[in-house]
Design a protein around this motif. Sequence first.
Motif, PDB file in Angstrom:
ATOM      1  N   LEU A 193      55.951   9.265  39.110  1.00 28.56           N
ATOM      2  CA  LEU A 193      56.020  10.131  40.281  1.00 28.56           C
ATOM      3  C   LEU A 193      55.147   9.595  41.414  1.00 28.56           C
ATOM      4  O   LEU A 193      55.516   9.703  42.595  1.00 28.56           O
ATOM      5  N   THR A 194      54.013   8.995  41.065  1.00 31.17           N
ATOM      6  CA  THR A 194      53.113   8.456  42.082  1.00 31.17           C
ATOM      7  C   THR A 194      53.727   7.252  42.788  1.00 31.17           C
ATOM      8  O   THR A 194      53.720   7.161  44.021  1.00 31.17           O
ATOM      9  N   VAL A 195      54.254   6.313  42.005  1.00 33.05           N
ATOM     10  CA  VAL A 195      54.881   5.130  42.589  1.00 33.05           C
ATOM     11  C   VAL A 195      56.060   5.527  43.470  1.00 33.05           C
ATOM     12  O   VAL A 195      56.226   5.027  44.591  1.00 33.05           O
ATOM     13  N   MET A 196      56.883   6.454  42.971  1.00 30.93           N
ATOM     14  CA  MET A 196      58.033   6.916  43.755  1.00 30.93           C
ATOM     15  C   MET A 196      57.597   7.579  45.050  1.00 30.93           C
ATOM     16  O   MET A 196      58.224   7.411  46.104  1.00 30.93           O
ATOM     17  N   LEU A 197      56.508   8.333  44.989  1.00 32.09           N
ATOM     18  CA  LEU A 197      56.031   9.039  46.174  1.00 32.09           C
ATOM     19  C   LEU A 197      55.587   8.048  47.246  1.00 32.09           C
ATOM     20  O   LEU A 197      55.911   8.208  48.431  1.00 32.09           O
TER      21      LEU A 197
END
Length: 344
Positions: free
Chosen positions: A308-312
């Motif tokens: 979720l962090t990388v995608m964000l």
Amino acid sequence: MPLEMVTTLEGIWFLLAGFFLVGYALTDGFDLGTGILTIFTKKDENRQVLYNAVAPVWDGNEVWLIAGGGMLFAAFPIVYAASFSGFYIAIFLVLWALIGRAVAFEYRNKKESPLWRKIWDWIYWIGNFVPALLFGVAVGNAVIGVPIDQEGVYHGSFWTLLRPSPILMGIVGIFMFLMHGSGYLLRKTEGEVFNLARKTAYIAFFGFIISLILTDFLLVITAPELYSNYFRYPIFWIAPVLIFLGLAIYFSTLVSKKYQKVIYGSTLVTIGTVLTIALASYPVLMRSTLNPQYNLTIWNSASSHITLTVMLVVTLTIMPVVIFYTAYVYRVFKGKVSSEGGYH
């Protein structure tokens, strides 16, 4: 507003999911609305105007649908698996309809034959009407609930999805897209197509209100839990207020003949409608009719925090570019259209 919506990765991605839905509804929504009008005019030149009105932007608008599907796959993979397997036939129909719409753009003007063009006009109409209806039906089923077990396995059929409440939500979607499409055509067209859009705008306005009232009445009886969030989080009332404000702007600009501004009203209606449904369901993404404990929420269906962090980071980096490019394209093609020329 629940604090976890803005302080947790799962909550932030719920907001981003709503952003993608709003983006698609606003952009491809007027494509669907204009396409539905195709068979309601018999003149070939008028139909060509309807094609030309969206020809420069329709394929770019569908990027929001692809991005939304990719987002769901990466951020909430369990919901993606449950929805795409449970709604398989419905999604299959939508995909074939969208493919037919794309092919109609390419092939309609390959021959001068009236029969050839009429066939592709009907394919094009189906390619707009079916998604407009089934998108609303799919969202309605996810919000109201479908028979999924603790592993997200769907225990129903295609006919299970065709219940009164989801179908009514699909009809609300059709009128919403017709409102938005009419507002767009009032900015882009002249003559007979302009008059058709003006008449359709009134029909879609009253059709939306009537279908929305019927849907709310039925949901109060069959799914009253969907209204609990609005009493738990009063700030959520912003969403339905946007609907009422949009309807007021839409009707007042129509009556006062400020046709260039009608689309502002349909834009607010579209945003408000999508957000009203999303906020009513929070934090549930897909409800189970077998057992509330089987509900797929943003907590039990999300990917790992590192994903979720990388995608964000990637999304916040690329999204401004996409929005800027989209705005630039609309600015370049902001003028009126005619029946002259054609796609490509």
